[in-house]
Each structure stands twice: as C-alpha cells, then as structure tokens.
Design a protein around this motif. Sequence first.
Motif, PDB file in Angstrom:
ATOM      1  N   ASP A 141      35.896  24.540  56.828  1.00  0.00           N
ATOM      2  CA  ASP A 141      36.031  23.516  57.622  1.00  0.00           C
ATOM      3  C   ASP A 141      35.004  22.574  57.325  1.00  0.00           C
ATOM      4  OD1 ASP A 141      36.907  21.997  60.263  1.00  0.00           O
ATOM      5  OD2 ASP A 141      34.601  22.206  60.597  1.00  0.00           O
ATOM      6  N   ALA A 142      34.114  22.846  56.572  1.00  0.00           N
ATOM      7  CA  ALA A 142      33.060  21.624  55.876  1.00  0.00           C
ATOM      8  C   ALA A 142      33.454  21.190  54.798  1.00  0.00           C
ATOM      9  CB  ALA A 142      31.567  22.239  55.836  1.00  0.00           C
ATOM     10  N   GLY A 143      34.340  21.773  54.148  1.00  0.00           N
ATOM     11  CA  GLY A 143      35.041  21.370  52.841  1.00  0.00           C
ATOM     12  C   GLY A 143      33.834  21.780  51.847  1.00  0.00           C
ATOM     13  N   ALA A 144      33.053  22.773  51.954  1.00  0.00           N
ATOM     14  CA  ALA A 144      32.183  23.297  51.167  1.00  0.00           C
ATOM     15  C   ALA A 144      32.672  24.351  50.189  1.00  0.00           C
ATOM     16  CB  ALA A 144      30.810  23.440  51.664  1.00  0.00           C
ATOM     17  N   GLY A 145      32.472  24.348  48.903  1.00  0.00           N
ATOM     18  CA  GLY A 145      32.858  25.285  47.975  1.00  0.00           C
ATOM     19  C   GLY A 145      34.322  25.296  47.534  1.00  0.00           C
ATOM     20  N   ALA A 146      35.103  24.074  47.773  1.00  0.00           N
ATOM     21  CA  ALA A 146      36.358  23.815  47.500  1.00  0.00           C
ATOM     22  C   ALA A 146      36.462  24.035  45.900  1.00  0.00           C
ATOM     23  CB  ALA A 146      37.016  22.581  47.759  1.00  0.00           C
ATOM     24  N   ASP A 147      35.753  23.872  44.996  1.00  0.00           N
ATOM     25  CA  ASP A 147      35.658  24.028  43.531  1.00  0.00           C
ATOM     26  C   ASP A 147      35.541  25.438  43.100  1.00  0.00           C
ATOM     27  OD1 ASP A 147      36.226  21.196  43.542  1.00  0.00           O
ATOM     28  OD2 ASP A 147      34.155  20.560  42.986  1.00  0.00           O
ATOM     29  N   LEU A 148      34.973  26.346  43.855  1.00  0.00           N
ATOM     30  CA  LEU A 148      34.854  27.542  43.633  1.00  0.00           C
ATOM     31  C   LEU A 148      36.208  28.645  43.622  1.00  0.00           C
ATOM     32  CD1 LEU A 148      31.875  28.536  46.089  1.00  0.00           C
ATOM     33  CD2 LEU A 148      31.663  27.884  43.530  1.00  0.00           C
ATOM     34  N   PRO A 149      36.331  29.162  42.268  1.00  0.00           N
ATOM     35  CA  PRO A 149      37.612  29.938  42.074  1.00  0.00           C
ATOM     36  C   PRO A 149      37.644  31.123  43.369  1.00  0.00           C
ATOM     37  CG  PRO A 149      36.207  30.594  40.563  1.00  0.00           C
ATOM     38  CD  PRO A 149      35.287  29.280  41.355  1.00  0.00           C
ATOM     39  N   ASP A 150      38.946  31.412  43.598  1.00  0.00           N
ATOM     40  CA  ASP A 150      39.178  32.564  44.558  1.00  0.00           C
ATOM     41  C   ASP A 150      38.494  33.732  44.333  1.00  0.00           C
ATOM     42  OD1 ASP A 150      40.631  30.742  46.009  1.00  0.00           O
ATOM     43  OD2 ASP A 150      42.606  31.453  45.221  1.00  0.00           O
ATOM     44  N   TRP A 151      38.440  34.174  42.990  1.00  0.00           N
ATOM     45  CA  TRP A 151      37.919  35.577  42.661  1.00  0.00           C
ATOM     46  C   TRP A 151      36.310  35.510  43.056  1.00  0.00           C
ATOM     47  CZ3 TRP A 151      33.924  34.964  38.948  1.00  0.00           C
ATOM     48  CH2 TRP A 151      34.057  33.965  38.135  1.00  0.00           C
ATOM     49  N   TYR A 152      35.827  34.257  42.653  1.00  0.00           N
ATOM     50  CA  TYR A 152      34.364  34.173  43.124  1.00  0.00           C
ATOM     51  C   TYR A 152      34.229  34.126  44.767  1.00  0.00           C
ATOM     52  CZ  TYR A 152      29.313  32.815  42.801  1.00  0.00           C
ATOM     53  OH  TYR A 152      28.264  32.619  43.033  1.00  0.00           O
ATOM     54  N   LEU A 153      35.054  33.401  45.485  1.00  0.00           N
ATOM     55  CA  LEU A 153      34.901  33.229  46.703  1.00  0.00           C
ATOM     56  C   LEU A 153      34.931  34.836  47.464  1.00  0.00           C
ATOM     57  CD1 LEU A 153      36.695  30.116  47.656  1.00  0.00           C
ATOM     58  CD2 LEU A 153      34.268  30.500  48.119  1.00  0.00           C
ATOM     59  N   ASP A 154      35.934  35.341  46.883  1.00  0.00           N
ATOM     60  CA  ASP A 154      36.111  36.921  47.449  1.00  0.00           C
ATOM     61  C   ASP A 154      35.142  37.737  47.271  1.00  0.00           C
ATOM     62  OD1 ASP A 154      38.977  35.970  48.105  1.00  0.00           O
ATOM     63  OD2 ASP A 154      39.828  36.672  46.391  1.00  0.00           O
ATOM     64  N   HIS A 155      34.525  37.397  46.314  1.00  0.00           N
ATOM     65  CA  HIS A 155      33.184  38.339  46.001  1.00  0.00           C
ATOM     66  C   HIS A 155      32.068  37.920  47.049  1.00  0.00           C
ATOM     67  CE1 HIS A 155      30.487  40.965  43.610  1.00  0.00           C
ATOM     68  NE2 HIS A 155      29.495  39.973  43.867  1.00  0.00           N
ATOM     69  N   THR A 156      31.722  36.593  46.799  1.00  0.00           N
ATOM     70  CA  THR A 156      30.768  36.267  48.052  1.00  0.00           C
ATOM     71  C   THR A 156      30.946  36.690  49.356  1.00  0.00           C
ATOM     72  OG1 THR A 156      31.619  33.970  47.942  1.00  0.00           O
ATOM     73  CG2 THR A 156      29.926  34.550  46.328  1.00  0.00           C
ATOM     74  N   ARG A 157      32.223  36.307  49.941  1.00  0.00           N
ATOM     75  CA  ARG A 157      32.728  36.663  51.146  1.00  0.00           C
ATOM     76  C   ARG A 157      32.462  38.241  51.448  1.00  0.00           C
ATOM     77  NH1 ARG A 157      37.742  32.499  50.881  1.00  0.00           N
ATOM     78  NH2 ARG A 157      36.453  30.483  51.655  1.00  0.00           N
ATOM     79  N   ALA A 158      33.050  38.962  50.516  1.00  0.00           N
ATOM     80  CA  ALA A 158      32.680  40.386  50.673  1.00  0.00           C
ATOM     81  C   ALA A 158      31.289  40.848  51.027  1.00  0.00           C
ATOM     82  CB  ALA A 158      33.298  41.017  49.586  1.00  0.00           C
TER      83      ALA A 158
END
Length: 248
Positions: free
Chosen positions: A84-101
């Motif tokens: 919602d904050a629009g933060a991290g939009a440039d991070l790729p999905d594979w990286y986001l999936d890892h950090t969210r896990a």
Amino acid sequence: MSLQNKSRLRNTLKKLSRLAAGDEDPRPSAQEALDFLAMMASQKPVMLLGRGYNEQVWIKGVLQIATDLRLQIVEGPFWDASADAGAGADLPDWYLDHTRAAFAEHRAWYICRARATADEVAEICESAAITVAQEARLLNYPECCVRAHYERAAEYQGMWLDLLRRKAKGDDAKAADMLAKGEPLEPETDEDMKRLEAAMKTVPVPYTSINSCDACIDGGPTAPANIKSIEGRELATEIDEGLLRALG
C-alpha cells in the motif's frame, strides 16, 4: 489531561514495572508500558507487543496482565503495509517472496480494549492485508511516519539486492539461488556503507514508539509526530512521575 480510572492505570503500571525490574536500560520497557496504558486509556486502539522489544519474560508477563484485565489479545504475523505504501515496487518477485517468507516466521501480539478493534486486527492478521492508513490509525501513529518506515525498509532491501546481483554478476537466477542458500553478503564499498547506514537510520520520537519521518523532524512542534510526543508526555506525567523519568 483528565483520565478516567486513574487508579487502575497506576496499579497496572506497578505490575508492568515489576516485570522490568533490573533492566539495565529502563526506556524500552517504560515506553511499552506507556503504550499499554495509552491503549487502556483509549488513546491508542492497539498496543503492539513482541516487535522491537522482544524480551520473553516481559512478553509473557504483559500477556498475563492483559488476560487478567480481560483485554482482547490477537496473536498474528507482523503487519506489512509495504504494498500500500508503494515501497519495494522495484524488487523482483523472487526476492520479495523470500523476504516475505522470512518475515512471516515472526509473531506479535495485538492487545486491544474493544472487541470491534480486535475483530479488525484478526481480519488483518488472517488476510495479511493492511493499509498504511489502517496501521497508523490502529497504532496511533502519523501516516507520514508509517509510510516512511516502509520506504526505509525498501531502501534497505534494495541495497542488499544490489549486492546480491553484483556477486552473481547480474544473473538473477544465480542470485536467487544464492539467496535461497543463505550465502553471506557484506557491504563492499563506502557507498554501500552509506546506503546501509541511511536505510537503517531512525529518529525515535520521545514518549512514543514512533520513528519520525523527515517531514516531522523538520516540521516543528505542530508536526504530527511531535503532537504525538506531547500527548505521550502528558499521559506519562498524569499517571506517574517515575514513568516520566524512566522515559527520559
């Protein structure tokens, strides 16, 4: 400030203070105690426990006090309003999936007076969806400071992603594999260190659990974070001068 049931607040503070007896630095538990009392006094819809100050004796004791007071307790994951904050939009999905896990492994407790608030918190925890405005309202934080928190977090992750890609020589598949294997990363240049320090730099707002955004730092006494600071100091003063000293 006129508080209802001041004796109940003071008695609760005594119980909270006993949990923190012997702390080398009294400020973290004193601030959490003030957050707890602000929630009891209806100045703060939700008191967040277990994120930041995670001393286990403290957490267990606060949960018991909340149970004895018949407050509402919701256990759930850390909130994440980065989308919602629009933060991290440039991070790729594979990286986001890892950090969210990795993020999902952490647990917090959300303590509320009102059943309706607890129901809203439970829905947020179950759906893993929250807006910046919701988080700010429920924790009694300024929206600008909540948004800035997620922007700093995205900058922090972006710095590590750049290091990972550099080590993988620009190959994202290799970078993803390195991340999954937990290969160590270290800042390599002065610029890396500057970026890391900037992303990690926070300015705590006195008498709150808020980290100030730049606008509030420069905004003077009428800035939203500074208004929250004044409110927190007034509450501490009204309840107990010892609490005020511990926070100072």
